[in-house]
Design an enzyme around this catalytic site. Structure first.
Site, PDB file in Angstrom:
ATOM      1  N   ASP A  70      -1.535  -0.664   6.225  1.00  0.00           N
ATOM      2  CA  ASP A  70      -1.654   0.184   7.290  1.00  0.00           C
ATOM      3  C   ASP A  70      -3.096   0.291   7.683  1.00  0.00           C
ATOM      4  OD1 ASP A  70      -1.954   2.223   5.215  1.00  0.00           O
ATOM      5  OD2 ASP A  70      -2.002   3.380   7.112  1.00  0.00           O
ATOM      6  N   ASP A  73      -0.184   5.016   0.650  1.00  0.00           N
ATOM      7  CA  ASP A  73      -0.555   6.124   1.952  1.00  0.00           C
ATOM      8  C   ASP A  73      -0.412   5.411   3.292  1.00  0.00           C
ATOM      9  OD1 ASP A  73      -0.913   8.344   0.074  1.00  0.00           O
ATOM     10  OD2 ASP A  73      -2.981   7.497  -0.353  1.00  0.00           O
ATOM     11  N   SER A 104      -5.229   5.197  -4.086  1.00  0.00           N
ATOM     12  CA  SER A 104      -5.165   6.501  -4.524  1.00  0.00           C
ATOM     13  C   SER A 104      -4.833   6.708  -6.176  1.00  0.00           C
ATOM     14  CB  SER A 104      -4.023   7.372  -3.829  1.00  0.00           C
ATOM     15  OG  SER A 104      -3.894   8.459  -4.131  1.00  0.00           O
ATOM     16  N   ARG A 105      -5.749   7.707  -6.780  1.00  0.00           N
ATOM     17  CA  ARG A 105      -5.637   7.963  -8.007  1.00  0.00           C
ATOM     18  C   ARG A 105      -4.556   8.968  -8.276  1.00  0.00           C
ATOM     19  NH1 ARG A 105     -11.498   8.279 -10.503  1.00  0.00           N
ATOM     20  NH2 ARG A 105     -10.376   7.876 -12.295  1.00  0.00           N
ATOM     21  N   ASN A 106      -4.025   9.636  -7.089  1.00  0.00           N
ATOM     22  CA  ASN A 106      -2.762  10.224  -7.186  1.00  0.00           C
ATOM     23  C   ASN A 106      -1.499   9.764  -7.107  1.00  0.00           C
ATOM     24  OD1 ASN A 106      -3.930  13.169  -7.239  1.00  0.00           O
ATOM     25  ND2 ASN A 106      -5.028  12.389  -5.388  1.00  0.00           N
ATOM     26  N   ARG A 154     -11.759   8.026  -2.767  1.00  0.00           N
ATOM     27  CA  ARG A 154     -12.077   9.296  -2.677  1.00  0.00           C
ATOM     28  C   ARG A 154     -13.625   9.417  -2.362  1.00  0.00           C
ATOM     29  NH1 ARG A 154     -10.300  12.760  -7.342  1.00  0.00           N
ATOM     30  NH2 ARG A 154      -8.094  11.589  -6.644  1.00  0.00           N
ATOM     31  N   ASP A 164       0.867  -1.216   0.106  1.00  0.00           N
ATOM     32  CA  ASP A 164       0.068   0.115   0.126  1.00  0.00           C
ATOM     33  C   ASP A 164       0.988   1.147   0.019  1.00  0.00           C
ATOM     34  OD1 ASP A 164      -2.490   1.650   0.391  1.00  0.00           O
ATOM     35  OD2 ASP A 164      -1.582   2.066   2.588  1.00  0.00           O
ATOM     36  N   GLY A 221      -7.113   3.964   3.499  1.00  0.00           N
ATOM     37  CA  GLY A 221      -7.602   2.940   2.511  1.00  0.00           C
ATOM     38  C   GLY A 221      -8.783   2.982   1.536  1.00  0.00           C
TER      39      GLY A 221
END
Ligand code: BG6
Ligand code: MG
Length: 210
Positions: free
Chosen positions: A168, A9, A114-116, A47, A7, A44
């Site tokens: 996490d 973030d 995440s799309r970022n 958005r 993962d 997790g």
């Protein structure tokens, strides 16, 4: 075992604080109560699903179009905040451990909602480092659905049973289990009894994957 899917973030880099600041600005603008405890529930989660959790505290209904506008508002702020990230934001022990795992012959991937993800990897200097990246841009179902990890394994050319998933978020551990992966929990998910392993420090991965 032949591979790792991490993962992003909260595992490779800590972005919780930035997500919090951006969601907080959106919530304040709308007059919706939001705090760090609620922010913790967004770990997790995609958005739009995160927005739904925040809107639980709102006094009125929002149309789908309004929700889209709010999510874009938050993401525009978040993208600006992401520009402050540098390689110094990579979490302790991560860089050395990743290099050692690669030296031991493991294939390494990212599995993030995440799309970022592409921008974050670029800012922290890990663009092009991973053998595969599976993220919010290539999935339709967010964690705890296993899609992001299953695609990550496919991108690596490996079976789920050959890969560890490092998470996490409890929702991420659940996703790993649902996909047939061996799960390693850390951070907020430390001690989660469904995970195969729980670690306090990222470097402990090296004792699990010999
Ligand atoms: C996850 C974060 O990695 O990505 C969540 O833990 C976040 O908090 C999700 O909501 C989606 O992120 P983004 O960058 O696509 O809005
Ligand atoms: Mg996470």
């Amino acid at each position: 075992m032949k591979g790792f899917i991490f993962d992003l973030d909260g595992v490779i880099v800590s972005t919780d604080g930035l997500h919090y600041l951006a969601w907080k600005q959106m919530a304040d603008k709308e007059g919706i109560y939001f705090d760090e405890k609620i922010n913790n529930r967004l770990r997790g989660v995609s958005r739009m699903a995160s927005l739904e959790i925040i809107l639980e505290r709102s006094v009125r209904e929002y149309s789908d179009e309004e929700k889209q506008t709010l999510a874009t508002y938050k993401n525009d702020i978040y993208k600006e905040l992401l520009k402050s990230l540098t390689p110094n934001d990579i979490l302790p022990g991560v860089s050395e451990t990743l290099k050692e795992l690669r030296a031991r012959g493991y294939k390494l991937a990212i599995g993030s909602s995440s799309r970022n993800t592409p921008q974050i990897l670029k800012y922290i200097g890990l663009e092009g480092f991973f053998d595969a990246v599976s993220d919010g841009n290539n999935i339709t179902n967010s964690k705890p659905d296993p899609e992001v990890f299953i695609k990550g394994a496919v991108f690596l050319g490996l079976e789920s049973s050959e890969c560890y998933v490092v998470e996490d978020a409890k929702a991420g551990v659940d996703a790993g289990i649902a996909g047939g992966f061996t799960t390693i929990a850390l951070g907020d998910a430390y001690g989660y009894d469904k995970a195969d392993f729980s670690i306090k420090h990222f470097g402990e991965i090296l004792s699990i994957a010999k």
